[in-house]
Design a protein around this motif. Structure first.
Motif, PDB file in Angstrom:
ATOM      1  N   LEU A 393       0.804  -1.219   0.000  1.00  0.00           N
ATOM      2  CA  LEU A 393       0.000   0.000   0.000  1.00  0.00           C
ATOM      3  C   LEU A 393       0.841   1.275   0.000  1.00  0.00           C
ATOM      4  O   LEU A 393       0.281   2.383   0.010  1.00  0.00           O
ATOM      5  CB  LEU A 393      -0.908   0.021   1.246  1.00  0.00           C
ATOM      6  CG  LEU A 393      -1.913  -1.143   1.366  1.00  0.00           C
ATOM      7  CD1 LEU A 393      -2.569  -1.126   2.732  1.00  0.00           C
ATOM      8  CD2 LEU A 393      -2.962  -1.056   0.259  1.00  0.00           C
ATOM      9  N   GLU A 394       2.163   1.169  -0.009  1.00  0.00           N
ATOM     10  CA  GLU A 394       3.018   2.348   0.100  1.00  0.00           C
ATOM     11  C   GLU A 394       2.892   3.247  -1.122  1.00  0.00           C
ATOM     12  O   GLU A 394       2.507   2.805  -2.210  1.00  0.00           O
ATOM     13  CB  GLU A 394       4.473   1.930   0.297  1.00  0.00           C
ATOM     14  CG  GLU A 394       5.108   1.282  -0.908  1.00  0.00           C
ATOM     15  CD  GLU A 394       6.540   0.839  -0.664  1.00  0.00           C
ATOM     16  OE1 GLU A 394       7.037   1.049   0.448  1.00  0.00           O
ATOM     17  OE2 GLU A 394       7.151   0.280  -1.590  1.00  0.00           O
ATOM     18  N   THR A 395       3.243   4.480  -0.932  1.00  0.00           N
ATOM     19  CA  THR A 395       3.246   5.456  -2.025  1.00  0.00           C
ATOM     20  C   THR A 395       4.671   5.923  -2.281  1.00  0.00           C
ATOM     21  O   THR A 395       5.575   5.691  -1.471  1.00  0.00           O
ATOM     22  CB  THR A 395       2.365   6.658  -1.661  1.00  0.00           C
ATOM     23  OG1 THR A 395       2.910   7.303  -0.491  1.00  0.00           O
ATOM     24  CG2 THR A 395       0.929   6.212  -1.390  1.00  0.00           C
ATOM     25  N   PHE A 400       7.277   2.542   2.790  1.00  0.00           N
ATOM     26  CA  PHE A 400       6.937   1.934   4.079  1.00  0.00           C
ATOM     27  C   PHE A 400       8.183   1.620   4.905  1.00  0.00           C
ATOM     28  O   PHE A 400       8.153   1.701   6.137  1.00  0.00           O
ATOM     29  CB  PHE A 400       6.127   0.651   3.850  1.00  0.00           C
ATOM     30  CG  PHE A 400       5.660   0.004   5.116  1.00  0.00           C
ATOM     31  CD1 PHE A 400       4.646   0.571   5.879  1.00  0.00           C
ATOM     32  CD2 PHE A 400       6.248  -1.165   5.573  1.00  0.00           C
ATOM     33  CE1 PHE A 400       4.226  -0.008   7.065  1.00  0.00           C
ATOM     34  CE2 PHE A 400       5.831  -1.754   6.755  1.00  0.00           C
ATOM     35  CZ  PHE A 400       4.812  -1.173   7.508  1.00  0.00           C
ATOM     36  N   ARG A 401       9.282   1.268   4.250  1.00  0.00           N
ATOM     37  CA  ARG A 401      10.501   0.930   4.992  1.00  0.00           C
ATOM     38  C   ARG A 401      11.073   2.123   5.760  1.00  0.00           C
ATOM     39  O   ARG A 401      11.911   1.949   6.639  1.00  0.00           O
ATOM     40  CB  ARG A 401      11.560   0.378   4.043  1.00  0.00           C
ATOM     41  CG  ARG A 401      11.205  -0.989   3.457  1.00  0.00           C
ATOM     42  CD  ARG A 401      12.302  -1.479   2.526  1.00  0.00           C
ATOM     43  NE  ARG A 401      11.953  -2.724   1.896  1.00  0.00           N
ATOM     44  CZ  ARG A 401      12.188  -3.922   2.414  1.00  0.00           C
ATOM     45  NH1 ARG A 401      12.795  -4.007   3.595  1.00  0.00           N
ATOM     46  NH2 ARG A 401      11.834  -5.017   1.777  1.00  0.00           N
TER      47      ARG A 401
END
Length: 524
Positions: A393-395, A400-401
């Motif tokens: 779901l990251e953009t 996200f990391r």
């Protein structure tokens, strides 16, 4: 006083020299010819009342020594050696039913009453020969094991056609042992041939439960307050023992592998009210987590238009379960908590060490250690699923990391992986731990400790949320266990680990089934 045989009337010098005496008087011819003094002869009274007890005792000792040498020279049949070696390494009796369970504890009484040509007897002999062959590296014994296993499979086909025998305890134990045989033997075709026997065991248990209405115990551990779970969906039964499942035929929506194998039917776990708190057993937490963990691979690989929404719902559910899992240890009695007894420090290459740098933990028994590692493995898998959902779901503006949430997951995973590593010495190096602590620990079969470690070590080595330093050490230790303890499947699992790639979404399913297989033996 003992005297036996014909008495000798020779003179004393001839007796001492063991030479023939002609008994001439006053001196024998041999003494006279040799120029020595003949001391004469004993009278009839001394001869008849002679004491030969020491002579007889010497002869008896000589015969006993000869008999013992004959006994030691007689070879013990390989079949007897094999069964004894298998029991020594894999069968664990239940010592304290309140805090432990045995492993194949019912095998010994079942085997004593089984016929020599029964399915159980044939299977035990085959798996014993298999383990003996691995221990001695003997191809001849291995061939006998293969023939015995083929005979066992043939007898199983006959047994399954019998309406009563097909659901007997002896049949279930035999099918389980066949799966254990496949874990010992290197696979030739299928990567995980033991899974076929696990599925067979599941089918037998479902049929048995339908026929008898029996239910089987789960892990039997109570846990932390379960405030995060939906209490309205639970059935509270004050009369139910805390380590038992409660069968509810109206709820048939939990068709997970874990459910079907451990209980044989869809069920609701019934936590027991305890004052103002409602405690959830680890069984219940694991069952709820399995729904999420089994759904994750297909959802994360899906290209469906609603895939993003499904992953978001999966992430919310995984967060809820993670919260419940993190609370679980606080509700465990002090007696069942791991105790740190040493800190091992070594500056050399970590992946090459036998003991992971850091703490070394001990447990009341192997069962408690296994329950803790089942908890840790499921916790790692939840962390990994949350991380995968986050990356899905990251953009571009917020990888996200780089988020605080990811760093928190890595911290949890690092500590959990270290806890698994710190349990390894207790599982497979009991003597070393006892030397360090000076304490008397419950003796556990060595190979059984390796079997209990296979799936936690495999989980830690394949999940990318686990730090690389832990993954490398776990993979090496997993392979070492397979080689040294005759568990070929551990070598196969270690060789499929790729430390350079992220989590393979379908490998964690093997972890779940491995734990199911391990805990199934505690029911027998």
């Amino acid at each position: 006083m003992v005297n036996t045989g014909q008495p000798s009337r020779a003179c004393d010098p001839c007796k001492e020299r063991h030479t023939k005496c002609d008994e001439r008087r006053p001196q024998c011819s041999r003494c006279k010819k040799a120029g020595r003094k003949c001391t004469g002869y004993k009278d009839d009274f001394d001869i008849n009342l002679r004491n030969e007890t020491h002579i007889v005792a010497r002869r008896v000792r000589a015969r006993e020594t000869h008999f013992q040498s004959l006994q030691t020279s007689l070879p013990i049949p390989y079949e007897q050696q094999a069964i004894a070696l298998f029991f020594e390494n894999f069968v664990l009796e239940t010592i304290d039913a309140g805090y432990s369970r045995g492993f194949l504890a019912g095998l010994s009484p079942s085997l004593r009453t089984a016929r020599a040509d029964s399915l159980l007897s044939i299977t035990v002999e085959a798996i014993g020969l298999c383990f003996l062959a691995k221990s001695m590296v003997n191809e001849s014994i291995a061939s006998r094991a293969v023939r015995g296993y083929a005979r066992s499979l043939s007898r199983l086909q006959t047994t399954l056609r019998h309406e009563i025998d097909c659901i007997s305890s002896e049949t279930m134990i035999s099918v389980y042992l066949m799966g254990l045989y496949e874990i010992m033997m290197p696979p030739k075709k299928d990567l995980h041939p033991w899974l076929a026997h696990l599925n067979g065991l599941t089918a037998i248990m479902k049929a048995r439960n339908k026929e008898t209405g029996l239910c089987f115990p789960g892990l039997g551990f109570l846990g932390a307050p379960d405030s995060a779970l939906d209490r309205s969906s639970r059935n509270i039964d004050q009369k139910t023992p805390v380590n038992r499942w409660v069968v509810d035929d109206s709820n048939h929506d939990k068709e997970t592998v874990y459910t079907e194998c451990v209980t044989g039917r869809a069920l609701n776990s019934s936590p027991v009210a305890n004052g103002p708190w409602i405690h959830a057993s680890l069984d219940d937490l694991v069952l709820r987590a399995q729904t999420i963990l089994q759904a994750a691979p297909s959802l994360l690989e899906s290209s469906h238009p609603e895939a993003t929404a499904n992953v978001e719902r999966l992430l919310v559910a995984a967060h809820s379960q993670l919260s419940s899992f993190r609370d679980w240890p606080s509700g465990i009695h002090d007696h069942c908590q791991p105790k740190t007894i040493s800190h091992h420090v070594d500056a050399s290459e970590v992946s090459q060490l036998d003991v992971f740098p850091g703490k070394v933990d001990i447990y009341p028994n192997l069962y408690v250690a296994g329950v803790w590692n089942t908890y840790r493995t499921t916790l790692l898998r939840l962390c990994d699923v949350i991380a995968q959902c986050g990356m899905y779901l990251e953009t571009d503006t917020m990888p996200f990391r780089e988020t605080e949430e990811y760093q928190t997951l890595r911290t949890i995973a690092s500590k959990t992986a270290e806890d698994i590593c710190s349990s390894v010495a207790y599982h497979i190096n009991n003597d070393w731990v006892q030397r360090i602590t000076g304490a008397s620990l419950q003796r556990s079969p060595k190979a059984l400790g390796g079997l209990f470690l296979m799936w936690p070590l495999y989980a830690g080595s394949v999940l990318s949320i686990v730090p690389d330093i832990h993954r490398a050490w776990m993979r090496r230790k997993l392979r070492s266990i397979g080689v040294s303890m005759g568990l070929a499947q551990a070598v196969v699992l270690a060789d499929t680990v790729d430390l350079r790639r992220s989590t393979d979404p379908f490998k964690p399913l093997i972890i779940a089934q491995g734990h199911v297989f391990m805990w199934s033996a505690t029911m027998f």
